[in-house]
Design an enzyme around this catalytic site. Structure first.
Site, PDB file in Angstrom:
ATOM      1  N   GLU A  11      -9.527  -2.283   5.572  1.00  0.00           N
ATOM      2  CA  GLU A  11     -10.170  -2.061   6.854  1.00  0.00           C
ATOM      3  C   GLU A  11     -11.354  -3.018   7.027  1.00  0.00           C
ATOM      4  O   GLU A  11     -11.819  -3.624   6.053  1.00  0.00           O
ATOM      5  CB  GLU A  11     -10.654  -0.597   6.933  1.00  0.00           C
ATOM      6  CG  GLU A  11      -9.540   0.437   6.792  1.00  0.00           C
ATOM      7  CD  GLU A  11      -8.728   0.649   8.084  1.00  0.00           C
ATOM      8  OE1 GLU A  11      -8.674  -0.261   8.937  1.00  0.00           O
ATOM      9  OE2 GLU A  11      -8.150   1.740   8.213  1.00  0.00           O
TER      10      GLU A  11
ATOM     11  N   HIS B  14      -6.837  -5.054  10.211  1.00  0.00           N
ATOM     12  CA  HIS B  14      -6.575  -4.746   8.802  1.00  0.00           C
ATOM     13  C   HIS B  14      -5.268  -5.381   8.329  1.00  0.00           C
ATOM     14  O   HIS B  14      -4.325  -5.553   9.096  1.00  0.00           O
ATOM     15  CB  HIS B  14      -6.650  -3.249   8.493  1.00  0.00           C
ATOM     16  CG  HIS B  14      -5.540  -2.376   8.982  1.00  0.00           C
ATOM     17  ND1 HIS B  14      -5.774  -1.206   9.675  1.00  0.00           N
ATOM     18  CD2 HIS B  14      -4.201  -2.458   8.858  1.00  0.00           C
ATOM     19  CE1 HIS B  14      -4.616  -0.625   9.948  1.00  0.00           C
ATOM     20  NE2 HIS B  14      -3.641  -1.369   9.471  1.00  0.00           N
TER      21      HIS B  14
ATOM     22  N   ASN C 284      -7.282  -3.314  14.351  1.00  0.00           N
ATOM     23  CA  ASN C 284      -8.655  -3.693  14.007  1.00  0.00           C
ATOM     24  C   ASN C 284      -8.668  -4.872  13.021  1.00  0.00           C
ATOM     25  O   ASN C 284      -9.707  -5.201  12.456  1.00  0.00           O
ATOM     26  CB  ASN C 284      -9.427  -2.494  13.431  1.00  0.00           C
ATOM     27  CG  ASN C 284      -8.767  -1.929  12.179  1.00  0.00           C
ATOM     28  OD1 ASN C 284      -7.823  -2.523  11.654  1.00  0.00           O
ATOM     29  ND2 ASN C 284      -9.265  -0.800  11.709  1.00  0.00           N
TER      30      ASN C 284
ATOM     31  N   ASP D  76       0.818  -1.214   0.000  1.00  0.00           N
ATOM     32  CA  ASP D  76       0.000   0.000   0.000  1.00  0.00           C
ATOM     33  C   ASP D  76       0.849   1.260   0.000  1.00  0.00           C
ATOM     34  O   ASP D  76       2.067   1.205   0.198  1.00  0.00           O
ATOM     35  CB  ASP D  76      -0.961  -0.009   1.213  1.00  0.00           C
ATOM     36  CG  ASP D  76      -0.285  -0.436   2.513  1.00  0.00           C
ATOM     37  OD1 ASP D  76       0.957  -0.443   2.566  1.00  0.00           O
ATOM     38  OD2 ASP D  76      -1.003  -0.762   3.469  1.00  0.00           O
TER      39      ASP D  76
HETATM   40  C1  GLP Z   1      -0.331   0.036   8.758  1.00  0.00           C
HETATM   41  C2  GLP Z   1      -0.003  -0.697   7.447  1.00  0.00           C
HETATM   42  C3  GLP Z   1      -0.099  -2.199   7.593  1.00  0.00           C
HETATM   43  C4  GLP Z   1       0.563  -2.604   8.894  1.00  0.00           C
HETATM   44  C5  GLP Z   1      -0.222  -2.070  10.060  1.00  0.00           C
HETATM   45  C6  GLP Z   1       0.380  -2.387  11.416  1.00  0.00           C
HETATM   46  O1  GLP Z   1      -1.480   0.801   8.736  1.00  0.00           O
HETATM   47  N1  GLP Z   1      -0.765  -0.288   6.295  1.00  0.00           N
HETATM   48  O2  GLP Z   1       0.498  -2.823   6.479  1.00  0.00           O
HETATM   49  O3  GLP Z   1       0.613  -4.007   8.992  1.00  0.00           O
HETATM   50  O4  GLP Z   1      -0.463  -0.701   9.941  1.00  0.00           O
HETATM   51  O5  GLP Z   1       1.396  -1.486  11.764  1.00  0.00           O
HETATM   52  P1  GLP Z   1       2.461  -1.774  12.879  1.00  0.00           P
HETATM   53  O6  GLP Z   1       3.356  -2.828  12.346  1.00  0.00           O
HETATM   54  O7  GLP Z   1       3.199  -0.468  13.047  1.00  0.00           O
HETATM   55  O8  GLP Z   1       1.727  -2.185  14.098  1.00  0.00           O
END
Ligand code: GLP
Length: 240
Positions: A142, A137, A135, A66
């Site tokens: 989402e 995702h 959540n 993304d």
């Molecule tokens: C972001 C990314 C995801 C990621 C998630 C968790 O929003 N788009 O790809 O897995 O959040 O982030 P973190 O690893 O900092 O907990």
């Protein structure tokens, strides 16, 4: 689904070793990559292994999950910049082999269609790295995103905006939309490695891995994938 539970350091090493083994078996591997804080040290291990001569990324192609919509590649918080800093600039991957959706595309819908075609055209993703949002995702898919979704423009939820505001000066600076691979795009990867660390991920890990498979918990779809390895530290695994 294989679930490995260990220290974060063990998970970061084991995950990196899986990727190195994959590249040794198939030097022109197509990797799907994730941002967020979770994979940073695992990427650090890939850099160390590259510097130690254990692996070359010269023939590897990458596709990131993304990118934020409306910020330039050079923005310090762009996922392009994140990947350069945490992986790409330290390894021998050619710059034209790395792909992220273009957050500044004049026609974002068209950009998403092209991104999906580019993934298909490169033979599909051999191994996809994933983190998980609080959540549930995956990528920026989402809760409520249909399982049949492909790369598309998505609206971020308030909770994701707040969670990601730690990388920005303030929550108002976090883009409200992103371009993200869809759930179907992710599920088409031949192998998936999911990483989750910390007590704050324990509840969602339980729901995703042991709860009902539902679009309300996007990561629960991984229960339907034939080749998923999950790497959890003891805290993230504490509710399983
Ligand atoms: C972001 C990314 C995801 C990621 C998630 C968790 O929003 N788009 O790809 O897995 O959040 O982030 P973190 O690893 O900092 O907990």
């Amino acid at each position: 689904m294989n679930i490995f539970i260990g220290s974060k350091e063990e998970c970061d090493l084991k995950g990196a070793q899986e990727i190195v083994n994959q590249i040794k078996n198939k030097p022109n591997t197509v990797l799907g990559l994730a941002t967020g804080s979770t994979p940073i040290d695992m990427y650090g291990n890939l850099i160390k292994k590259y510097k130690a001569g254990e692996v070359s990324f010269a023939k590897v192609k990458t596709f990131n999950l993304d990118e934020y919509l409306g910020i330039s590649r050079d923005h310090p918080c762009s996922y392009y910049n994140f990947m350069q800093e945490n992986l790409f600039k330290h390894i021998d991957i050619p710059q034209d082999s790395v792909h992220l959706p273009n957050g500044e595309a004049a026609d974002p819908e068209e950009e998403c269609k092209n991104y999906e075609k580019l993934i298909e055209g490169s033979g599909g993703i051999d191994l996809q790295v994933l983190g998980i949002g609080h959540n549930g995702h995956i990528g920026f898919n989402e809760p409520g995103t249909p399982f049949g979704s492909v790369t598309q423009v998505v609206d971020l939820t308030e909770s994701t905006i707040n969670a990601n505001s730690r990388f920005f000066d303030s929550p108002d600076q976090v883009p409200r939309q992103a371009l993200s691979m869809g759930i179907k795009t992710i599920m088409q990867a031949r192998r998936i490695l999911l990483f989750a660390y910390g007590a704050d991920k324990a509840e969602i890990i339980k729901e995703a891995l042991k709860g009902p498979v539902t679009p309300e918990v996007p990561a629960s779809v991984l229960q339907l994938h034939p080749d998923v390895s999950v790497f959890l530290d003891h805290e993230a695994a504490s509710r399983l």
